[in-house]
Scaffold this motif. Sequence first.
Motif, mmCIF file in Angstrom:
data_model
loop_
_atom_site.group_PDB
_atom_site.id
_atom_site.type_symbol
_atom_site.label_atom_id
_atom_site.label_comp_id
_atom_site.label_asym_id
_atom_site.label_seq_id
_atom_site.Cartn_x
_atom_site.Cartn_y
_atom_site.Cartn_z
ATOM 1 N N LEU A 25 -1.252 -8.569 -15.859
ATOM 2 C CA LEU A 25 -1.088 -9.990 -14.562
ATOM 3 C C LEU A 25 0.053 -10.342 -15.532
ATOM 4 O O LEU A 25 0.655 -11.720 -14.626
ATOM 5 C CB LEU A 25 -2.914 -10.509 -14.350
ATOM 6 N N GLY A 26 0.002 -10.483 -16.866
ATOM 7 C CA GLY A 26 0.781 -11.714 -17.152
ATOM 8 C C GLY A 26 0.879 -12.577 -17.538
ATOM 9 O O GLY A 26 1.111 -13.494 -17.699
ATOM 10 N N VAL A 27 -0.223 -12.971 -17.534
ATOM 11 C CA VAL A 27 -1.025 -14.573 -17.688
ATOM 12 C C VAL A 27 -1.673 -14.556 -19.400
ATOM 13 O O VAL A 27 -2.372 -13.988 -19.717
ATOM 14 C CB VAL A 27 -1.642 -15.315 -16.791
ATOM 15 N N SER A 28 -0.827 -15.498 -19.789
ATOM 16 C CA SER A 28 -1.859 -16.046 -21.029
ATOM 17 C C SER A 28 -3.206 -17.457 -21.405
ATOM 18 O O SER A 28 -3.647 -18.033 -22.161
ATOM 19 C CB SER A 28 -1.162 -15.787 -22.249
ATOM 20 N N SER A 29 -2.918 -18.305 -20.667
ATOM 21 C CA SER A 29 -3.619 -19.419 -19.794
ATOM 22 C C SER A 29 -4.321 -19.006 -18.866
ATOM 23 O O SER A 29 -3.399 -19.532 -17.828
ATOM 24 C CB SER A 29 -2.971 -20.487 -20.158
ATOM 25 N N ALA A 30 -5.372 -19.683 -18.334
ATOM 26 C CA ALA A 30 -5.945 -20.294 -16.683
ATOM 27 C C ALA A 30 -5.401 -21.797 -16.546
ATOM 28 O O ALA A 30 -5.609 -20.995 -14.689
ATOM 29 C CB ALA A 30 -7.529 -20.921 -16.989
ATOM 30 N N LYS A 31 -4.260 -22.114 -16.946
ATOM 31 C CA LYS A 31 -3.392 -22.918 -16.142
ATOM 32 C C LYS A 31 -2.353 -22.423 -15.526
ATOM 33 O O LYS A 31 -2.435 -23.511 -14.864
ATOM 34 C CB LYS A 31 -3.296 -23.428 -17.221
ATOM 35 N N GLU A 32 -2.192 -20.684 -15.592
ATOM 36 C CA GLU A 32 -1.071 -20.459 -15.436
ATOM 37 C C GLU A 32 -1.894 -19.056 -13.862
ATOM 38 O O GLU A 32 -0.883 -18.653 -13.355
ATOM 39 C CB GLU A 32 -0.235 -19.361 -15.894
ATOM 40 N N LEU A 33 -2.782 -19.954 -13.229
ATOM 41 C CA LEU A 33 -3.603 -18.757 -12.011
ATOM 42 C C LEU A 33 -2.967 -19.418 -10.681
ATOM 43 O O LEU A 33 -4.416 -19.091 -9.908
ATOM 44 C CB LEU A 33 -4.851 -18.812 -12.930
#
Length: 338
Positions: free
Chosen positions: A133-141
Motif C-alpha cells: 500500500l506504500g504508507v507509513s502512517s495512519a494519517k496517510e489513509l
Amino acid sequence: MKKSVLFGALTVAGLAAGAAAAATLDDVKARGKLNCGVTTGLVGFAAPDANGEWKGFDVAVCRAVAAAVLGDATAVEFVPTTGKTRFTALASGEIDMLARNTTWTFSRDVDLKFDFVGVNYYDGQGFMVPKALGVSSAKELDGATVCIQTGTTTELNLADFFRANNISYEPVPIETNAEAQQQYLAGACDVYTTDASGLAATRATFEAPGDHILLPEIVSKEPLGPLVRHGDNDWGDVVRWTLNALITAEELGVTSTNVGEMASSTNNPEVARLLGTEGELGAMLGLDADAFKRAIETQGNYGEIFAKNIGEETPIGLARGLNAQWTDGGLLYSPPFR
C-alpha cells in the motif's frame, strides 16, 4: 437509532441484574465445570488447536480460575463469543465469566452492569496494512477502506481518529477476527484495525507475515481484562484474586516449577499467604488453602503465561512493554495478599 441502542443496553443490564441474583460460585461448584466466554478464535489469546483444545493467554485465566475453584484446570467449557454476543452471553448466565480481549470502559462497567476484575493486558488500537500500500502512517489513509469489528470500542476510536485528522474512510463491517482476516487478505479492505495485540496475533498466522506492517500510531487506551456480572461480589472476588495471584506470583518469583518447593520452604510471609501455608485467604473466598497454588502450578505465573502464548519467542512476538511488572517500569501491579 439512539433509542434502539439505549433499549439494547437496558435489556442487557436487566438480564445482568437477574442473573447476578444467583451465587455463581455455588453454581460452578455444583456443576463441576466453569463456563468461560472467549473469542471465536485469536491465536495466542484464545483459539482451539488442531486437536480442538483451547489454548492461549486468555484461556489460561479461565483455566486458572477452574483450578482454583474446582481443583481441575481442564474443567472448563469454552464458549466462543463475538463482539456482539459476548455481553448477552454473560448477562444471561450462559457463561460465568468473560475472558476475551474486552476493553474496560465506563459504560460497560456502569450501564451494562458488569464488573471488570482487573487488567490482564494493557493494549491500544492500531492499524495493519499491506506493505504494497506504500504508507507509513495512519494519517496517510485518507479514503481507505477499513475492516472493523462491529460491537467494539474500535468503531468509535476509528471514527474519532479520522475525524480529528480530517480524513475519510469507508468501513467494511465484520463480526469475527477470522472474517476480518479473510476480507483483508482478499483485498476487500485496505486496512485492518483492532487492538495492536490482536493485529500481531493475526499477522503471525499469515503465509507471508513480512508482507504486512503495523503502522506506528496507537490511537486509544484498551485495558483488556476478564469480567463478571455486577452484583455477585463473591464470584467477582474469586476471579479477581485468581488473576492477582498470577501477577503476584511473578513478582515474588513463584513459578509453575518451584511452587511446590516454595510452599514448603519459603520464609516470605506473602508467599506463604499466597500459597495457603499461612493465614486463611482461601477460606475467605470460599475456597481451600491450595486454591492459588493450583492456579500457578497448572498455568504458571503471569510472566510464564505471557511468554508461552504471546511473548517475544513466539510467532506473535509481543514485548512486555506496559505489561511488565511495576518493578520493571510496567503497569502490572497487584494489591498485596495479606
